[in-house]
Design a protein around this motif. Structure first.
Motif, mmCIF file in Angstrom:
data_model
loop_
_atom_site.group_PDB
_atom_site.id
_atom_site.type_symbol
_atom_site.label_atom_id
_atom_site.label_comp_id
_atom_site.label_asym_id
_atom_site.label_seq_id
_atom_site.Cartn_x
_atom_site.Cartn_y
_atom_site.Cartn_z
ATOM 1 N N LEU A 67 -2.010 -7.883 6.456
ATOM 2 C CA LEU A 67 -0.933 -7.058 5.924
ATOM 3 C C LEU A 67 -0.106 -6.430 7.044
ATOM 4 O O LEU A 67 1.114 -6.277 6.921
ATOM 5 C CB LEU A 67 -1.495 -5.977 4.997
ATOM 6 N N LEU A 68 -0.756 -6.071 8.137
ATOM 7 C CA LEU A 68 -0.030 -5.524 9.278
ATOM 8 C C LEU A 68 0.902 -6.583 9.871
ATOM 9 O O LEU A 68 2.065 -6.313 10.171
ATOM 10 C CB LEU A 68 -0.989 -5.002 10.338
ATOM 11 N N ALA A 105 7.296 3.941 8.701
ATOM 12 C CA ALA A 105 7.008 4.194 7.290
ATOM 13 C C ALA A 105 6.819 2.881 6.538
ATOM 14 O O ALA A 105 5.935 2.772 5.683
ATOM 15 C CB ALA A 105 8.133 5.012 6.668
ATOM 16 N N PHE A 106 7.626 1.885 6.867
ATOM 17 C CA PHE A 106 7.499 0.580 6.222
ATOM 18 C C PHE A 106 6.130 -0.030 6.519
ATOM 19 O O PHE A 106 5.471 -0.560 5.631
ATOM 20 C CB PHE A 106 8.622 -0.340 6.704
ATOM 21 N N ILE A 107 5.705 0.062 7.765
ATOM 22 C CA ILE A 107 4.387 -0.459 8.138
ATOM 23 C C ILE A 107 3.293 0.326 7.435
ATOM 24 O O ILE A 107 2.338 -0.242 6.907
ATOM 25 C CB ILE A 107 4.210 -0.429 9.666
ATOM 26 N N LEU A 108 3.410 1.647 7.396
ATOM 27 C CA LEU A 108 2.389 2.477 6.762
ATOM 28 C C LEU A 108 2.273 2.212 5.264
ATOM 29 O O LEU A 108 1.192 2.354 4.698
ATOM 30 C CB LEU A 108 2.671 3.955 7.021
ATOM 31 N N GLY A 112 -1.316 1.346 4.909
ATOM 32 C CA GLY A 112 -1.913 2.649 4.681
ATOM 33 C C GLY A 112 -1.919 3.062 3.230
ATOM 34 O O GLY A 112 -2.962 3.190 2.594
ATOM 35 N N VAL A 113 -0.748 3.251 2.680
ATOM 36 C CA VAL A 113 -0.625 3.819 1.343
ATOM 37 C C VAL A 113 -1.106 2.851 0.259
ATOM 38 O O VAL A 113 -1.964 3.201 -0.563
ATOM 39 C CB VAL A 113 0.838 4.253 1.081
ATOM 40 N N LEU A 116 -4.865 2.200 0.293
ATOM 41 C CA LEU A 116 -5.591 3.393 -0.156
ATOM 42 C C LEU A 116 -5.532 3.527 -1.670
ATOM 43 O O LEU A 116 -6.549 3.835 -2.314
ATOM 44 C CB LEU A 116 -5.011 4.638 0.519
ATOM 45 N N ILE A 117 -4.374 3.271 -2.244
ATOM 46 C CA ILE A 117 -4.243 3.313 -3.702
ATOM 47 C C ILE A 117 -5.132 2.258 -4.349
ATOM 48 O O ILE A 117 -5.831 2.525 -5.328
ATOM 49 C CB ILE A 117 -2.767 3.126 -4.109
ATOM 50 N N ALA A 118 -5.121 1.038 -3.795
ATOM 51 C CA ALA A 118 -5.957 -0.042 -4.342
ATOM 52 C C ALA A 118 -7.433 0.314 -4.253
ATOM 53 O O ALA A 118 -8.190 0.081 -5.196
ATOM 54 C CB ALA A 118 -5.677 -1.341 -3.593
#
Length: 136
Positions: A67-68, A105-108, A112-113, A116-118
């Motif tokens: 994903l990164l 922010a796009f990378i995070l 990241g976000v 974490l939600i998943a």
């Protein structure tokens, strides 16, 4: 095997996977456009979700590296804008300090976000479906 060697091999593996997903992003965009990018993102997310569901950190870490690479590949798409002069003119209208923040922010969002939600969704689903200490 010493633990430091295993850790070093694991980091090398993640870097290789990151690079390969970065290259896969470029190839998918070149050959199939946005449709193939959506399919590639779906594949990476299925791998990540499978790792979460099976509670295998090696799979989720590998998918995180994918994903990164995908997120950085999306940022790199700005280099492929046909008229770079228009892009440069557009970029002058945006404050310079905000461009880096938007890219980070796009990378995070991807690494990241959304993961974490998943993770929270899968953990809550598993917690709701436990019967006498077993998953159903």
């Amino acid at each position: 095997m010493p633990k430091s060697l295993i850790t070093t091999l694991w980091v090398i593996w993640l870097v290789v996977i990151w690079f390969l997903s970065f290259v896969a992003h470029a190839i998918a965009f070149k050959d199939g456009g946005i449709e193939w990018l959506a399919i590639l993102l779906g594949i990476f997310w299925l791998i990540y979700l499978a790792g979460l569901w099976l509670e295998q950190s090696r799979i989720t870490d590998t998918a995180w590296a994918m994903l990164l690479g995908y997120a950085i590949g999306c940022i790199r798409l700005l280099d492929m804008i046909p008229n770079q002069q228009e892009y440069v003119h557009w970029l002058r209208l945006i404050p310079k300090n905000i461009v880096g923040v938007v890219a980070l922010a796009f990378i995070l969002i991807f690494v990241g976000v959304l993961p974490l939600i998943a993770k929270n969704i899968i953990e809550s689903h598993k917690a709701n479906n436990r019967v006498l200490g077993r998953d159903t």
